[in-house]
Design a protein around this motif. Structure first.
Motif, PDB file in Angstrom:
ATOM      1  N   ASN A  97       6.241  -5.020   6.190  1.00 23.84           N
ATOM      2  CA  ASN A  97       7.780  -4.659   6.220  1.00 23.84           C
ATOM      3  C   ASN A  97       7.695  -3.086   5.420  1.00 23.84           C
ATOM      4  O   ASN A  97       8.090  -3.154   4.307  1.00 23.84           O
ATOM      5  N   GLY A  98       7.236  -2.027   6.128  1.00 20.24           N
ATOM      6  CA  GLY A  98       6.744  -0.832   5.347  1.00 20.24           C
ATOM      7  C   GLY A  98       5.916  -0.934   4.445  1.00 20.24           C
ATOM      8  O   GLY A  98       5.745  -0.097   3.426  1.00 20.24           O
ATOM      9  N   GLY A  99       4.938  -1.885   4.495  1.00 20.73           N
ATOM     10  CA  GLY A  99       3.827  -2.096   3.440  1.00 20.73           C
ATOM     11  C   GLY A  99       3.574  -3.676   3.475  1.00 20.73           C
ATOM     12  O   GLY A  99       4.375  -4.273   4.048  1.00 20.73           O
ATOM     13  N   VAL A 146       4.068  -6.055  -3.760  1.00 18.65           N
ATOM     14  CA  VAL A 146       3.708  -4.925  -2.498  1.00 18.65           C
ATOM     15  C   VAL A 146       2.367  -4.738  -2.878  1.00 18.65           C
ATOM     16  O   VAL A 146       2.020  -4.154  -3.930  1.00 18.65           O
ATOM     17  N   VAL A 147       1.549  -4.753  -1.994  1.00 20.49           N
ATOM     18  CA  VAL A 147      -0.070  -4.351  -2.069  1.00 20.49           C
ATOM     19  C   VAL A 147      -0.246  -2.876  -1.827  1.00 20.49           C
ATOM     20  O   VAL A 147       0.371  -2.513  -0.665  1.00 20.49           O
ATOM     21  N   THR A 180       4.878 -15.389  -3.314  1.00 16.97           N
ATOM     22  CA  THR A 180       4.187 -16.240  -4.181  1.00 16.97           C
ATOM     23  C   THR A 180       3.536 -17.539  -3.562  1.00 16.97           C
ATOM     24  O   THR A 180       2.698 -18.035  -4.205  1.00 16.97           O
ATOM     25  N   SER A 181       4.195 -17.747  -2.471  1.00 13.88           N
ATOM     26  CA  SER A 181       3.383 -18.999  -2.016  1.00 13.88           C
ATOM     27  C   SER A 181       2.160 -18.949  -1.394  1.00 13.88           C
ATOM     28  O   SER A 181       1.499 -20.032  -1.286  1.00 13.88           O
ATOM     29  N   LEU A 182       1.608 -17.806  -1.516  1.00 17.77           N
ATOM     30  CA  LEU A 182       0.204 -17.617  -1.408  1.00 17.77           C
ATOM     31  C   LEU A 182      -0.709 -18.208  -2.205  1.00 17.77           C
ATOM     32  O   LEU A 182      -1.835 -18.687  -2.219  1.00 17.77           O
ATOM     33  N   LEU A 183      -0.067 -18.486  -3.460  1.00 12.76           N
ATOM     34  CA  LEU A 183      -0.698 -19.272  -4.652  1.00 12.76           C
ATOM     35  C   LEU A 183      -1.153 -20.418  -4.091  1.00 12.76           C
ATOM     36  O   LEU A 183      -2.239 -21.023  -4.478  1.00 12.76           O
ATOM     37  N   SER A 184      -0.656 -21.159  -3.143  1.00 14.58           N
ATOM     38  CA  SER A 184      -0.832 -22.567  -2.552  1.00 14.58           C
ATOM     39  C   SER A 184      -2.339 -22.511  -2.102  1.00 14.58           C
ATOM     40  O   SER A 184      -3.000 -23.358  -2.277  1.00 14.58           O
ATOM     41  N   VAL A 185      -2.724 -21.369  -1.561  1.00 15.48           N
ATOM     42  CA  VAL A 185      -3.992 -21.191  -0.911  1.00 15.48           C
ATOM     43  C   VAL A 185      -5.238 -21.351  -2.159  1.00 15.48           C
ATOM     44  O   VAL A 185      -6.164 -22.043  -2.098  1.00 15.48           O
ATOM     45  N   VAL A 186      -4.930 -20.545  -3.526  1.00 14.19           N
ATOM     46  CA  VAL A 186      -5.809 -20.470  -4.425  1.00 14.19           C
ATOM     47  C   VAL A 186      -5.733 -21.755  -5.124  1.00 14.19           C
ATOM     48  O   VAL A 186      -6.885 -22.177  -5.474  1.00 14.19           O
ATOM     49  N   ARG A 234      -6.437 -14.681  -3.628  1.00  9.31           N
ATOM     50  CA  ARG A 234      -6.620 -14.168  -5.146  1.00  9.31           C
ATOM     51  C   ARG A 234      -6.486 -12.652  -5.376  1.00  9.31           C
ATOM     52  O   ARG A 234      -5.757 -12.247  -6.093  1.00  9.31           O
ATOM     53  N   THR A 235      -7.310 -12.005  -4.501  1.00  9.63           N
ATOM     54  CA  THR A 235      -7.226 -10.573  -4.600  1.00  9.63           C
ATOM     55  C   THR A 235      -6.022 -10.022  -4.142  1.00  9.63           C
ATOM     56  O   THR A 235      -5.389  -9.133  -4.825  1.00  9.63           O
ATOM     57  N   LEU A 236      -5.389 -10.199  -3.178  1.00 11.56           N
ATOM     58  CA  LEU A 236      -3.898 -10.022  -2.814  1.00 11.56           C
ATOM     59  C   LEU A 236      -3.030 -10.110  -3.638  1.00 11.56           C
ATOM     60  O   LEU A 236      -2.193  -9.185  -4.090  1.00 11.56           O
ATOM     61  N   LEU A 237      -3.260 -11.275  -4.583  1.00 16.95           N
ATOM     62  CA  LEU A 237      -2.126 -11.648  -5.637  1.00 16.95           C
ATOM     63  C   LEU A 237      -2.180 -10.536  -6.658  1.00 16.95           C
ATOM     64  O   LEU A 237      -1.446 -10.131  -7.432  1.00 16.95           O
ATOM     65  N   LEU A 238      -3.624 -10.299  -7.025  1.00 16.08           N
ATOM     66  CA  LEU A 238      -3.912  -9.430  -8.087  1.00 16.08           C
ATOM     67  C   LEU A 238      -3.730  -8.264  -7.595  1.00 16.08           C
ATOM     68  O   LEU A 238      -3.028  -7.318  -8.671  1.00 16.08           O
ATOM     69  N   LEU A 239      -3.596  -7.707  -6.589  1.00 13.66           N
ATOM     70  CA  LEU A 239      -3.263  -6.425  -6.216  1.00 13.66           C
ATOM     71  C   LEU A 239      -1.713  -6.248  -6.148  1.00 13.66           C
ATOM     72  O   LEU A 239      -1.435  -5.080  -6.480  1.00 13.66           O
ATOM     73  N   ALA A 240      -1.044  -7.388  -5.885  1.00 17.35           N
ATOM     74  CA  ALA A 240       0.509  -7.245  -6.112  1.00 17.35           C
ATOM     75  C   ALA A 240       0.853  -7.254  -7.282  1.00 17.35           C
ATOM     76  O   ALA A 240       2.192  -7.370  -7.429  1.00 17.35           O
TER      77      ALA A 240
END
Length: 230
Positions: free
Chosen positions: A214-216, A178-179, A221-227, A161-167
Motif C-alpha cells: 500500500n504505497g510500500g 514499513v520496510v 505484527t502477526s508475521l511474528l507467528s511465522v518466526v 525475521r528479516t522483514l520484521l527487523l527491517l520494519a
C-alpha cells in the motif's frame, strides 16, 4: 512541615533530566565536531570495500545496506541500517581499510565524523559514549542472532525475521511497520536463498494478511507467528 527543595537538589534534578533527555543527533549537530553532512541518492555508494577507514558514519535519514564481496566476486548483504544507526565504526578498532561496502538503498543523509574527533567526543561526552556502547552491544547481539538464524531456521522463518527487523519492530519511539524499498534479490541475498523462494514466501505472507502493498511494503505484527512457530 515539609522541607523546601535545596538549590543543590534542584541542580541535581536538572542534571538528571538533561542526562535522560540526551539526544545524540542534537549533540552531533551542535558540538564542535569535525564533521560534514553528505546526501546520497538511491544505489549510490557511500564507501567501498578496501577504502581507507578514517571516518565513522551516523545515519540521519534513509537507509544503508552493508555488503561484503569474497575473493571470487560473490557479494553478500550483511546488514541493512536505518536512521540512528552508526556504521564504519571499525575504524575506531584500528581497521586501516573498510572490510565491506556501504550503499544507500534510498535517498539518504549521513553525518560523517573524523575518527580522531569521534574518539575525542566519546571521551568528553558520557551520554554519547553510553549510547554508542549500547549501539555496539545491540549490533553484536544482532550478529549472533543472525548467525543462529542462518544455521538453524528455515528460509521462510529467516525471511519473516528479516522483514520484521527491517520494519524496525522492537525499536522504541520509532515509526515502524514499513520496510524500506528493496528488491527480492536483495532479500534473497540477506537470508541466503533464491529470489524464487522469496517470491513464493512473499506471496504466501500476503495471502495470509501478514504483509500488504500500500504505497510500500507494510508489515503486520502477526508475521511474528511465522518466526515463533515450531
Amino acid at each position: 512541615m515539609r522541607a523546601s527543595t535545596t538549590p543543590r537538589k534542584i541542580k541535581s534534578n536538572i542534571k538528571l533530566k538533561q542526562e535522560l533527555a540526551f539526544d545524540a543527533q542534537t549533540f552531533l549537530d551542535s558540538a564542535g565536531v569535525a564533521r560534514k553532512v553528505k546526501e546520497f541518492k538511491r544505489a549510490e555508494g557511500i564507501y567501498a570495500q578496501g577504502d581507507a577507514a578514517s571516518t565513522v558514519m551516523y545515519l540521519q535519514s534513509g537507509g544503508v545496506k552493508l555488503t561484503v564481496v569474497n575473493e571470487v566476486g560473490k557479494e553478500a548483504v550483511v546488514a541493512v541500517l536505518g536512521p540512528g544507526d552508526f556504521f564504519g565504526e571499525g575504524s575506531l578498532a584500528g581497521q586501516p581499510v573498510r572490510m565491506g561496502s556501504a550503499t544507500a538503498i534510498m535517498p539518504t543523509t549521513v553525518l560523517v565524523i573524523e575518527k580522531k574527533e569521534m574518539f575525542k567526543v566519546l571521551h568528553a561526552e558520557h551520554g554519547l559514549s553510553d549510547l554508542f556502547i549500547k549501539f555496539m552491544l545491540a549490533r553484536n547481539i544482532r550478529i549472533e542472532a543472525d548467525l543462529v538464524d542462518q544455521l538453524f531456521n528455515s528460509s521462510e522463518k529467516r525471511l519473516a525475521r528479516t522483514l520484521l527487523l527491517l520494519a524496525r519492530y522492537g525499536k522504541q519511539d520509532e515509526p515502524h511497520g514499513v520496510v524500506p524499498k528493496m528488491s527480492q534479490e536483495m532479500l534473497a541475498e540477506m537470508i541466503g536463498t533464491t529470489r524464487s523462494r522469496v517470491n513464493f514466501f512473499m506471496n504466501k505472507f500476503r495471502k495470509l494478511g501478514f504483509i500488504k502493498y500500500n504505497g510500500g511494503l507494510q508489515i503486520n505484527t502477526s508475521l511474528l507467528s511465522v518466526v515463533l512457530h515450531e
